[in-house]
Structures are given as C-alpha cells and as structure tokens.
Design a protein around this motif. Structure first.
Motif, mmCIF file in Angstrom:
data_model
loop_
_atom_site.group_PDB
_atom_site.id
_atom_site.type_symbol
_atom_site.label_atom_id
_atom_site.label_comp_id
_atom_site.label_asym_id
_atom_site.label_seq_id
_atom_site.Cartn_x
_atom_site.Cartn_y
_atom_site.Cartn_z
ATOM 1 N N LEU A 12 0.845 -1.191 0.000
ATOM 2 C CA LEU A 12 0.000 0.000 0.000
ATOM 3 C C LEU A 12 0.880 1.241 0.000
ATOM 4 N N SER A 70 -2.982 4.727 -5.264
ATOM 5 C CA SER A 70 -3.630 3.417 -5.446
ATOM 6 C C SER A 70 -5.147 3.539 -5.321
ATOM 7 N N SER A 71 -5.715 4.536 -5.964
ATOM 8 C CA SER A 71 -7.128 4.854 -5.808
ATOM 9 C C SER A 71 -7.783 5.100 -7.159
ATOM 10 N N TYR A 105 -12.170 -8.470 -7.059
ATOM 11 C CA TYR A 105 -11.465 -8.519 -5.778
ATOM 12 C C TYR A 105 -11.487 -9.940 -5.233
ATOM 13 N N GLU A 125 -15.351 -3.537 2.618
ATOM 14 C CA GLU A 125 -13.964 -3.944 2.811
ATOM 15 C C GLU A 125 -13.613 -4.836 1.641
ATOM 16 N N PHE A 133 -8.320 -2.869 0.870
ATOM 17 C CA PHE A 133 -8.845 -1.617 0.345
ATOM 18 C C PHE A 133 -10.222 -1.384 0.953
ATOM 19 N N VAL A 152 -12.632 3.608 -4.714
ATOM 20 C CA VAL A 152 -11.804 2.611 -4.038
ATOM 21 C C VAL A 152 -10.495 3.273 -3.633
ATOM 22 N N VAL A 153 -10.128 3.101 -2.355
ATOM 23 C CA VAL A 153 -8.880 3.639 -1.816
ATOM 24 C C VAL A 153 -8.241 2.576 -0.926
ATOM 25 N N PRO A 154 -6.937 2.680 -0.685
ATOM 26 C CA PRO A 154 -6.298 1.743 0.242
ATOM 27 C C PRO A 154 -6.923 1.863 1.636
ATOM 28 N N SER A 155 -6.888 0.769 2.382
ATOM 29 C CA SER A 155 -7.504 0.778 3.717
ATOM 30 C C SER A 155 -6.832 1.781 4.652
ATOM 31 N N GLN A 158 -8.567 5.801 4.512
ATOM 32 C CA GLN A 158 -10.008 5.949 4.707
ATOM 33 C C GLN A 158 -10.487 7.403 4.606
#
Length: 186
Positions: A12, A70-71, A105, A125, A133, A152-155, A158
C-alpha cells in the motif's frame, strides 16, 4: 544457471497525511469542470488524476485513477426508469449486481449501508492481491437516469474516501437533454 527473478511484492502507499488531503481539496477548488463527451453529465475534475472515458448518452462513464494513491473513482450515468426514490434501486441492487461490481477482488464484504430515500451509500472492505482496500458505492436515482459512483482507496487512506465523496458528489450534474462540451467555446 540463470538466477531467478525476484517476485515483486505489492504494498500500500504510505498513510495519507492531513496535508495530502488538504492539497487535494485545494487543487480541486481551483480545478476545472469535466463534461463527458456524450454530454450526459458534467462534474468537477480531479486535477492530476488520469481520466478514461467510455460509453454514450444513457450509458456514460468516466474512470479517474491515481496510481500514486492506489485509488480510483468511477462515475456512471445509466438510463433508468425507476423514478427518483430508492425503492426501485433496492430491487435492482442484487447480489449479482454487487458481484459484478466487486468480482475482481479476492473478497468483498459490505460494512455499511445507508438509504435515506434519495440515495444509497454502501461501504465495503475489499482485498485485492492480498492488500486491503475500502470501497464506496453511491447510487442516486434521478428521473430517467441512475447515477452510480464507485470509489476505491487503500484501507490506510479511509479519510480519502470521505474527501472524494464530499468533493465530487455535490458537483455532478446530469444533463437529461445532453450538452456538448464544444458548445462552450466562444
């Protein structure tokens, strides 16, 4: 004997800082408007995000991606006959629709669902290539069109999910009769 090539590992991006989110908001504030080539919708642009457009009037979509974060964001405007409340959207939103949206996914799980009668907002999730993500789907029925926004974004980013939602959602305008971007050239 040949030396084996190392298998690349994915990771990430670094955690987003407040300064990064502030910069995105500032760039957005001085950014420009984007109008889909079909004339079906327009919205504020996200400066420095890559844009890929597909579709035609009644099935128009644009994907904005930022590899450094990464989005991605996808905005879709489809023909719709269900009216302006979310009752018909709930019927349309089946497990098959969700599988179609999130099927690339490794896993996905809905963690939030809000329906205020005017829009549906659901958070997920997600796991992609072993990386976590978070995703958001927003559905807004608007007479003969259905607006679908996917983010969509990395976890670990947020807050970016909320920032993008707050920046883009109020800026999207559906043009039922269509407009052409070149109509604005003087």
């Amino acid at each position: 004997t040949p030396t084996p090539t190392a298998t690349p590992t994915l990771s990430l991006p670094p955690d987003l800082t407040f300064a990064t989110l502030e910069a995105l908001s500032t760039q957005h504030a001085v950014g420009s408007r984007y109008t889909h080539s079909s004339g079906n919708f327009s919205m504020d642009d996200l400066p420095s995000w890559e844009r890929r457009e597909r579709g035609r009037f009644g099935d128009a979509r644009v994907t904005l991606s930022n590899p450094w974060m990464s989005s991605f964001v996808e905005v879709v405007v489809n023909a719709w006959s269900g009216g302006e409340d979310t009752a018909d959207v709930r019927t349309w939103l089946t497990e098959a629709q969700l599988e179609d949206l999130w099927g690339t996914y490794q896993s996905w799980e809905m963690i939030r669902y809000d329906d205020d009668g005017r829009r549906i907002l659901a958070d997920f999730e997600l796991v992609f290539r072993e990386l976590p993500f978070v995703g958001r789907m927003i559905l807004v029925p608007a007479d003969e069109f259905l607006l679908q926004i996917t983010i969509v974004v990395p976890s670990n980013a947020q807050p970016l999910l909320n920032t993008i939602t707050d920046l883009l959602l109020p800026s999207i305008v559906i043009h039922p009769q269509g407009i052409r971007p070149d109509w604005f050239v003087f």
